[in-house]
Write an enzyme that holds these catalytic residues in place. Structure first.
Site, PDB file in Angstrom:
ATOM      1  N   HIS A  86       5.547 -21.395  31.898  1.00 47.14           N
ATOM      2  CA  HIS A  86       5.345 -21.373  30.453  1.00 47.14           C
ATOM      3  C   HIS A  86       3.934 -20.908  30.118  1.00 47.14           C
ATOM      4  O   HIS A  86       2.969 -21.642  30.313  1.00 47.14           O
ATOM      5  CB  HIS A  86       5.613 -22.786  29.892  1.00 47.14           C
ATOM      6  CG  HIS A  86       5.473 -22.881  28.422  1.00 47.14           C
ATOM      7  ND1 HIS A  86       5.041 -24.020  27.784  1.00 47.14           N
ATOM      8  CD2 HIS A  86       5.685 -21.968  27.435  1.00 47.14           C
ATOM      9  CE1 HIS A  86       5.009 -23.808  26.490  1.00 47.14           C
ATOM     10  NE2 HIS A  86       5.388 -22.571  26.258  1.00 47.14           N
ATOM     11  N   SER A 123       9.865 -22.694  26.061  1.00 46.55           N
ATOM     12  CA  SER A 123       8.879 -23.653  25.557  1.00 46.55           C
ATOM     13  C   SER A 123       9.407 -25.064  25.598  1.00 46.55           C
ATOM     14  O   SER A 123       8.652 -26.006  25.389  1.00 46.55           O
ATOM     15  CB  SER A 123       8.545 -23.350  24.101  1.00 46.55           C
ATOM     16  OG  SER A 123       8.585 -22.007  23.820  1.00 46.55           O
ATOM     17  N   ASN A 126       4.115 -28.675  24.449  1.00 48.25           N
ATOM     18  CA  ASN A 126       4.866 -28.695  23.189  1.00 48.25           C
ATOM     19  C   ASN A 126       5.329 -30.087  22.778  1.00 48.25           C
ATOM     20  O   ASN A 126       5.626 -30.317  21.616  1.00 48.25           O
ATOM     21  CB  ASN A 126       6.042 -27.725  23.262  1.00 48.25           C
ATOM     22  CG  ASN A 126       5.541 -26.313  23.050  1.00 48.25           C
ATOM     23  OD1 ASN A 126       4.601 -26.083  22.293  1.00 48.25           O
ATOM     24  ND2 ASN A 126       6.133 -25.359  23.741  1.00 48.25           N
TER      25      ASN A 126
HETATM   26  N1  CAA Z   1      -6.124  -9.015  26.009  1.00 45.62           N
HETATM   27  C1  CAA Z   1      -7.363  -9.412  26.401  1.00 45.62           C
HETATM   28  N2  CAA Z   1      -8.230 -10.010  25.555  1.00 45.62           N
HETATM   29  C2  CAA Z   1      -7.851 -10.179  24.281  1.00 45.62           C
HETATM   30  C3  CAA Z   1      -6.588  -9.793  23.816  1.00 45.62           C
HETATM   31  C4  CAA Z   1      -5.704  -9.197  24.729  1.00 45.62           C
HETATM   32  N3  CAA Z   1      -4.463  -8.829  24.390  1.00 45.62           N
HETATM   33  N4  CAA Z   1      -6.504 -10.134  22.493  1.00 45.62           N
HETATM   34  C5  CAA Z   1      -7.669 -10.685  22.158  1.00 45.62           C
HETATM   35  N5  CAA Z   1      -8.486 -10.706  23.222  1.00 45.62           N
HETATM   36  C6  CAA Z   1      -9.850 -11.217  23.290  1.00 45.62           C
HETATM   37  C7  CAA Z   1     -10.702 -10.555  22.243  1.00 45.62           C
HETATM   38  O1  CAA Z   1     -11.227  -9.329  22.719  1.00 45.62           O
HETATM   39  C8  CAA Z   1     -11.792 -11.601  22.011  1.00 45.62           C
HETATM   40  O2  CAA Z   1     -12.776 -11.528  23.020  1.00 45.62           O
HETATM   41  P1  CAA Z   1     -14.338 -11.719  22.673  1.00 45.62           P
HETATM   42  O3  CAA Z   1     -14.455 -13.075  22.047  1.00 45.62           O
HETATM   43  O4  CAA Z   1     -14.993 -11.629  24.021  1.00 45.62           O
HETATM   44  O5  CAA Z   1     -14.651 -10.577  21.751  1.00 45.62           O
HETATM   45  C9  CAA Z   1     -11.054 -12.925  22.216  1.00 45.62           C
HETATM   46  O6  CAA Z   1      -9.848 -12.595  22.936  1.00 45.62           O
HETATM   47  C10 CAA Z   1     -10.666 -13.606  20.917  1.00 45.62           C
HETATM   48  O7  CAA Z   1      -9.971 -12.691  20.112  1.00 45.62           O
HETATM   49  P2  CAA Z   1     -10.270 -12.501  18.564  1.00 45.62           P
HETATM   50  O8  CAA Z   1     -11.754 -12.323  18.300  1.00 45.62           O
HETATM   51  O9  CAA Z   1      -9.353 -11.443  18.070  1.00 45.62           O
HETATM   52  O10 CAA Z   1      -9.783 -13.816  17.877  1.00 45.62           O
HETATM   53  P3  CAA Z   1     -10.424 -15.242  17.655  1.00 45.62           P
HETATM   54  O11 CAA Z   1     -11.759 -15.436  18.226  1.00 45.62           O
HETATM   55  O12 CAA Z   1     -10.222 -15.496  16.217  1.00 45.62           O
HETATM   56  O13 CAA Z   1      -9.419 -16.155  18.509  1.00 45.62           O
HETATM   57  C11 CAA Z   1      -7.350 -17.053  19.172  1.00 45.62           C
HETATM   58  C12 CAA Z   1      -8.046 -15.995  18.353  1.00 45.62           C
HETATM   59  C13 CAA Z   1      -7.605 -16.844  20.638  1.00 45.62           C
HETATM   60  C14 CAA Z   1      -5.862 -16.885  18.875  1.00 45.62           C
HETATM   61  C15 CAA Z   1      -7.885 -18.463  18.762  1.00 45.62           C
HETATM   62  O14 CAA Z   1      -7.809 -18.606  17.379  1.00 45.62           O
HETATM   63  C16 CAA Z   1      -7.127 -19.568  19.409  1.00 45.62           C
HETATM   64  O15 CAA Z   1      -7.384 -19.954  20.535  1.00 45.62           O
HETATM   65  N6  CAA Z   1      -6.138 -20.135  18.678  1.00 45.62           N
HETATM   66  C17 CAA Z   1      -5.278 -21.164  19.190  1.00 45.62           C
HETATM   67  C18 CAA Z   1      -4.199 -20.537  20.006  1.00 45.62           C
HETATM   68  C19 CAA Z   1      -3.268 -21.563  20.565  1.00 45.62           C
HETATM   69  O16 CAA Z   1      -3.342 -22.750  20.345  1.00 45.62           O
HETATM   70  N7  CAA Z   1      -2.288 -21.063  21.335  1.00 45.62           N
HETATM   71  C20 CAA Z   1      -1.301 -21.889  21.932  1.00 45.62           C
HETATM   72  C21 CAA Z   1      -0.092 -21.799  21.117  1.00 45.62           C
HETATM   73  S1  CAA Z   1       1.142 -22.878  21.739  1.00 45.62           S
HETATM   74  C22 CAA Z   1       2.018 -21.951  22.785  1.00 45.62           C
HETATM   75  O17 CAA Z   1       1.810 -20.793  22.980  1.00 45.62           O
HETATM   76  C23 CAA Z   1       3.088 -22.693  23.443  1.00 45.62           C
HETATM   77  C24 CAA Z   1       4.397 -22.572  22.832  1.00 45.62           C
HETATM   78  O18 CAA Z   1       5.354 -22.591  23.566  1.00 45.62           O
HETATM   79  C25 CAA Z   1       4.623 -22.557  21.383  1.00 45.62           C
END
Ligand code: CAA
Length: 290
Positions: A141, A120, A191
């Site tokens: 990443h 990251s 990041n």
């Molecule tokens: N495979 C395929 N699809 C999946 C899955 C998986 N493993 N897990 C979840 N999904 C799908 C679900 O089926 C769902 O689909 P539908 O909407 O069609 O039903 C969809 O993804 C969303 O899942 P949830 O309903 O469980 O959850 P949600 O709607 O509350 O969303 C979230 C959850 C996607 C995490 C959302 O809250 C989000 O986008 N959060 C922000 C995440 C973010 O910012 N990530 C970046 C982090 S920074 C990083 O990663 C970099 C680093 O180096 C630190």
């Protein structure tokens, strides 16, 4: 240009397992490696449950689930990644650990294999320099959760060749991801922007400006973010957030990146977020309960 058929994933934590899932669903043979084959098999077991939920929801056919799982082979040693065309390292965000594993990966991987890091924030140029094939080292990443997030940030080390870059871009596209290319600078693009935001939310909490819930609700509803910064930090892992903050602070040399004390204390307490059941919130079976 390297033809990629088999992908190695080193580290079967939440990022490694997510990368393995997406690679397998995109048709690649995957070797998922961790310190022991049991750990790698456990991660595959979790993936089976995740894919099972997608089948229940009608988003994946049972046949596609079985085919994806059949493509993933859990392994317990870096040597087992010898025949992979590209391996992605996704272990803990610790520079010495990554350098040691890249030395081993370089020794094990066949000639011409690409070695990618999902780091990251750590310098890809520094990682490339410990291998005998720096032109084949690149940053790939992925974002968390990997199967859901569209982005892959690709980072070229100073030494990365055009052919390695092109093969990586092609792989990301086949994994149905959108690529942005970042310079090899601390935190890259995502990041560099995200971690100061999460860290600032920690300062706001520490200064009592709002409760964790109010800070998160404020950002979610006020800025239209899908998650609040503190719950996102819990999702990423507070140890990872702290490790990236420390890289930004040290490598950019600016005190504006210093980590908030409340973040450091949570990590010292072992409250690392979702993965340990407690971070800024509490979790049971992956669900938030407080
Ligand atoms: N495979 C395929 N699809 C999946 C899955 C998986 N493993 N897990 C979840 N999904 C799908 C679900 O089926 C769902 O689909 P539908 O909407 O069609 O039903 C969809 O993804 C969303 O899942 P949830 O309903 O469980 O959850 P949600 O709607 O509350 O969303 C979230 C959850 C996607 C995490 C959302 O809250 C989000 O986008 N959060 C922000 C995440 C973010 O910012 N990530 C970046 C982090 S920074 C990083 O990663 C970099 C680093 O180096 C630190």
């Amino acid at each position: 240009m390297t033809t990629i058929n088999t992908i190695g994933v080193l580290g079967a934590g939440q990022m490694g397992a997510g990368i393995a899932q997406v690679a397998a669903q995109s048709g690649y043979a995957v070797k998922l490696a961790d310190a022991t084959v049991e750990l790698a098999a456990k991660a595959k077991g979790k993936l089976e449950a995740t894919l099972g939920k997608l089948v229940e929801k009608g988003k994946l056919s049972a046949a596609d689930k079985d085919a994806a799982l059949a493509r993933i082979t859990p392994v317990g040693s870096i040597q087992d990644l010898a025949d992979c065309d590209l391996s992605v390292e996704a272990v803990t965000e610790k520079v010495e650990l990554k350098l040691e594993l890249f030395r081993k990966l370089d020794g094990a991987a066949k000639p011409g294999a690409i070695l990618a890091s999902n780091t990251s924030s750590i310098s890809i140029t520094k990682i490339a320099a410990v291998t005998s094939r720096p032109e084949l080292v690149i940053g790939m990443h992925f974002m968390n959760p990997v199967p859901v997030m569209k982005l892959v940030e690709v980072i070229r080390a100073l030494q990365t060749s055009d052919a390695t870059y092109a093969a990586t871009i092609e792989l990301a596209a086949k994994m149905n991801k959108t690529v942005v290319t970042a310079k090899d600078a601390p935190g890259f693009i995502v990041n560099r922007i995200l971690i100061p935001l999460l860290n600032e939310a920690c300062f706001a909490l520490q200064e009592g400006i709002g409760t964790a819930k109010d800070i998160d609700e404020g950002v979610k509803l006020g800025l239209n973010h899908p998650m609040g910064p503190l719950e996102l930090a819990d999702l990423i892992g507070l140890d990872t957030v702290l490790a990236i903050a420390e890289v930004l602070h040290r490598d950019l040399g600016d005190d504006k990146y210093r980590a908030a004390n409340v973040l450091r204390k949570h990590v010292e307490a072992g409250w690392l977020g979702r993965k340990t059941g407690r971070g800024f919130y509490r979790y049971e079976n992956g669900q938030r309960v407080g």
